[in-house]
Design a protein around this motif. Sequence first.
Motif, PDB file in Angstrom:
ATOM      1  N   LYS A  31       0.832  -1.202   0.000  1.00  0.00           N
ATOM      2  CA  LYS A  31       0.000   0.000   0.000  1.00  0.00           C
ATOM      3  C   LYS A  31       0.869   1.255   0.000  1.00  0.00           C
ATOM      4  O   LYS A  31       0.605   2.205  -0.733  1.00  0.00           O
ATOM      5  N   ILE A  32       1.923   1.255   0.807  1.00  0.00           N
ATOM      6  CA  ILE A  32       2.816   2.413   0.869  1.00  0.00           C
ATOM      7  C   ILE A  32       3.500   2.623  -0.473  1.00  0.00           C
ATOM      8  O   ILE A  32       3.621   3.751  -0.949  1.00  0.00           O
ATOM      9  N   ARG A  33       3.931   1.549  -1.106  1.00  0.00           N
ATOM     10  CA  ARG A  33       4.561   1.660  -2.424  1.00  0.00           C
ATOM     11  C   ARG A  33       3.583   2.220  -3.454  1.00  0.00           C
ATOM     12  O   ARG A  33       3.951   3.051  -4.294  1.00  0.00           O
ATOM     13  N   LEU A  34       2.310   1.807  -3.391  1.00  0.00           N
ATOM     14  CA  LEU A  34       1.290   2.334  -4.299  1.00  0.00           C
ATOM     15  C   LEU A  34       1.103   3.838  -4.097  1.00  0.00           C
ATOM     16  O   LEU A  34       0.956   4.587  -5.062  1.00  0.00           O
ATOM     17  N   VAL A  35       1.112   4.280  -2.840  1.00  0.00           N
ATOM     18  CA  VAL A  35       0.952   5.705  -2.561  1.00  0.00           C
ATOM     19  C   VAL A  35       2.118   6.486  -3.143  1.00  0.00           C
ATOM     20  O   VAL A  35       1.936   7.476  -3.851  1.00  0.00           O
ATOM     21  N   TYR A  36       3.349   6.043  -2.863  1.00  0.00           N
ATOM     22  CA  TYR A  36       4.525   6.764  -3.359  1.00  0.00           C
ATOM     23  C   TYR A  36       4.600   6.777  -4.883  1.00  0.00           C
ATOM     24  O   TYR A  36       5.062   7.741  -5.481  1.00  0.00           O
ATOM     25  N   ASN A  37       4.140   5.711  -5.530  1.00  0.00           N
ATOM     26  CA  ASN A  37       4.181   5.648  -6.995  1.00  0.00           C
ATOM     27  C   ASN A  37       3.109   6.504  -7.653  1.00  0.00           C
ATOM     28  O   ASN A  37       3.238   6.837  -8.834  1.00  0.00           O
ATOM     29  N   ASN A  38       2.060   6.872  -6.911  1.00  0.00           N
ATOM     30  CA  ASN A  38       0.934   7.560  -7.537  1.00  0.00           C
ATOM     31  C   ASN A  38       0.702   8.992  -7.082  1.00  0.00           C
ATOM     32  O   ASN A  38      -0.081   9.695  -7.700  1.00  0.00           O
ATOM     33  N   ILE A  39       1.342   9.446  -6.004  1.00  0.00           N
ATOM     34  CA  ILE A  39       1.145  10.835  -5.595  1.00  0.00           C
ATOM     35  C   ILE A  39       2.202  11.711  -6.252  1.00  0.00           C
ATOM     36  O   ILE A  39       3.251  11.236  -6.663  1.00  0.00           O
ATOM     37  N   ASP A  40       1.891  12.967  -6.357  1.00  0.00           N
ATOM     38  CA  ASP A  40       2.848  13.951  -6.865  1.00  0.00           C
ATOM     39  C   ASP A  40       3.685  14.405  -5.680  1.00  0.00           C
ATOM     40  O   ASP A  40       3.228  15.185  -4.848  1.00  0.00           O
ATOM     41  N   CYS A  41       4.921  13.907  -5.591  1.00  0.00           N
ATOM     42  CA  CYS A  41       5.769  14.186  -4.428  1.00  0.00           C
ATOM     43  C   CYS A  41       6.174  15.648  -4.331  1.00  0.00           C
ATOM     44  O   CYS A  41       6.636  16.094  -3.287  1.00  0.00           O
ATOM     45  N   SER A  42       6.007  16.409  -5.405  1.00  0.00           N
ATOM     46  CA  SER A  42       6.315  17.828  -5.314  1.00  0.00           C
ATOM     47  C   SER A  42       5.165  18.600  -4.662  1.00  0.00           C
ATOM     48  O   SER A  42       5.349  19.730  -4.239  1.00  0.00           O
ATOM     49  N   LYS A  43       3.985  17.976  -4.558  1.00  0.00           N
ATOM     50  CA  LYS A  43       2.833  18.638  -3.936  1.00  0.00           C
ATOM     51  C   LYS A  43       2.503  18.095  -2.555  1.00  0.00           C
ATOM     52  O   LYS A  43       1.970  18.815  -1.723  1.00  0.00           O
ATOM     53  N   TYR A  44       2.764  16.807  -2.315  1.00  0.00           N
ATOM     54  CA  TYR A  44       2.356  16.169  -1.070  1.00  0.00           C
ATOM     55  C   TYR A  44       3.515  15.436  -0.408  1.00  0.00           C
ATOM     56  O   TYR A  44       4.367  14.871  -1.075  1.00  0.00           O
ATOM     57  N   ASP A  45       3.506  15.448   0.928  1.00  0.00           N
ATOM     58  CA  ASP A  45       4.355  14.587   1.737  1.00  0.00           C
ATOM     59  C   ASP A  45       3.470  13.474   2.265  1.00  0.00           C
ATOM     60  O   ASP A  45       2.373  13.729   2.773  1.00  0.00           O
ATOM     61  N   PHE A  46       3.940  12.238   2.162  1.00  0.00           N
ATOM     62  CA  PHE A  46       3.196  11.107   2.689  1.00  0.00           C
ATOM     63  C   PHE A  46       3.524  10.974   4.166  1.00  0.00           C
ATOM     64  O   PHE A  46       4.678  10.810   4.546  1.00  0.00           O
ATOM     65  N   ILE A  47       2.501  11.056   5.020  1.00  0.00           N
ATOM     66  CA  ILE A  47       2.689  10.973   6.464  1.00  0.00           C
ATOM     67  C   ILE A  47       2.573   9.530   6.940  1.00  0.00           C
ATOM     68  O   ILE A  47       3.391   9.062   7.705  1.00  0.00           O
ATOM     69  N   GLY A  48       1.566   8.817   6.474  1.00  0.00           N
ATOM     70  CA  GLY A  48       1.378   7.430   6.885  1.00  0.00           C
ATOM     71  C   GLY A  48      -0.019   6.947   6.547  1.00  0.00           C
ATOM     72  O   GLY A  48      -0.809   7.641   5.917  1.00  0.00           O
ATOM     73  N   MET A  49      -0.288   5.730   6.984  1.00  0.00           N
ATOM     74  CA  MET A  49      -1.592   5.119   6.768  1.00  0.00           C
ATOM     75  C   MET A  49      -2.377   5.196   8.075  1.00  0.00           C
ATOM     76  O   MET A  49      -1.793   5.198   9.153  1.00  0.00           O
ATOM     77  N   VAL A  50      -3.696   5.258   7.962  1.00  0.00           N
ATOM     78  CA  VAL A  50      -4.558   5.242   9.136  1.00  0.00           C
ATOM     79  C   VAL A  50      -4.773   3.782   9.514  1.00  0.00           C
ATOM     80  O   VAL A  50      -5.442   3.045   8.788  1.00  0.00           O
ATOM     81  N   ARG A 110      -4.710   0.068   9.733  1.00  0.00           N
ATOM     82  CA  ARG A 110      -4.475  -0.905   8.662  1.00  0.00           C
ATOM     83  C   ARG A 110      -5.519  -0.757   7.554  1.00  0.00           C
ATOM     84  O   ARG A 110      -5.845  -1.705   6.860  1.00  0.00           O
ATOM     85  N   THR A 111      -6.044   0.444   7.391  1.00  0.00           N
ATOM     86  CA  THR A 111      -7.095   0.693   6.406  1.00  0.00           C
ATOM     87  C   THR A 111      -6.486   1.155   5.087  1.00  0.00           C
ATOM     88  O   THR A 111      -5.275   1.225   4.939  1.00  0.00           O
ATOM     89  N   ASN A 112      -7.344   1.499   4.143  1.00  0.00           N
ATOM     90  CA  ASN A 112      -6.910   2.019   2.845  1.00  0.00           C
ATOM     91  C   ASN A 112      -6.900   3.549   2.831  1.00  0.00           C
ATOM     92  O   ASN A 112      -7.046   4.152   1.785  1.00  0.00           O
ATOM     93  N   LEU A 113      -6.718   4.174   3.977  1.00  0.00           N
ATOM     94  CA  LEU A 113      -6.698   5.630   4.070  1.00  0.00           C
ATOM     95  C   LEU A 113      -5.261   6.106   4.251  1.00  0.00           C
ATOM     96  O   LEU A 113      -4.568   5.673   5.169  1.00  0.00           O
ATOM     97  N   ALA A 114      -4.834   7.016   3.380  1.00  0.00           N
ATOM     98  CA  ALA A 114      -3.488   7.569   3.446  1.00  0.00           C
ATOM     99  C   ALA A 114      -3.565   9.014   3.930  1.00  0.00           C
ATOM    100  O   ALA A 114      -4.429   9.771   3.507  1.00  0.00           O
ATOM    101  N   VAL A 115      -2.654   9.392   4.811  1.00  0.00           N
ATOM    102  CA  VAL A 115      -2.590  10.752   5.332  1.00  0.00           C
ATOM    103  C   VAL A 115      -1.512  11.493   4.545  1.00  0.00           C
ATOM    104  O   VAL A 115      -0.355  11.095   4.527  1.00  0.00           O
ATOM    105  N   LEU A 116      -1.923  12.579   3.869  1.00  0.00           N
ATOM    106  CA  LEU A 116      -1.017  13.379   3.057  1.00  0.00           C
ATOM    107  C   LEU A 116      -0.965  14.801   3.585  1.00  0.00           C
ATOM    108  O   LEU A 116      -1.962  15.317   4.090  1.00  0.00           O
ATOM    109  N   GLU A 117       0.191  15.423   3.464  1.00  0.00           N
ATOM    110  CA  GLU A 117       0.334  16.814   3.883  1.00  0.00           C
ATOM    111  C   GLU A 117       0.796  17.619   2.674  1.00  0.00           C
ATOM    112  O   GLU A 117       1.733  17.224   1.986  1.00  0.00           O
TER     113      GLU A 117
END
Length: 72
Positions: free
Chosen positions: A25-44, A46-53
């Motif tokens: 799941k973490i790899r999917l988030v990093y591969n699909n978010i725009d890292c220049s716009k968002y920082d990945f904080i973590g998952m909520v 064990r759900t499918n919810l990702a916290v982005l800043e």
Amino acid sequence: MTTTIKTLNEITGRNINPATPLQTKIRLVYNNIDCSKYDFIGMVDRTNLAVLETRYHDIRNRRGQFAKVSQR
């Protein structure tokens, strides 16, 4: 900064099984978010919810580039 919670379905555009391992799941988030716009904080939990800043506001430095603004 503004913290948002998005589902993996919103980020990837496809349905992700909740039983998928956390590392996948973490790899999917990093591969699909725009890292220049968002920082990945973590998952909520064990759900499918990702916290982005969000990384940048519409604030420019003296060179005209986006300036990073930290509210910490």
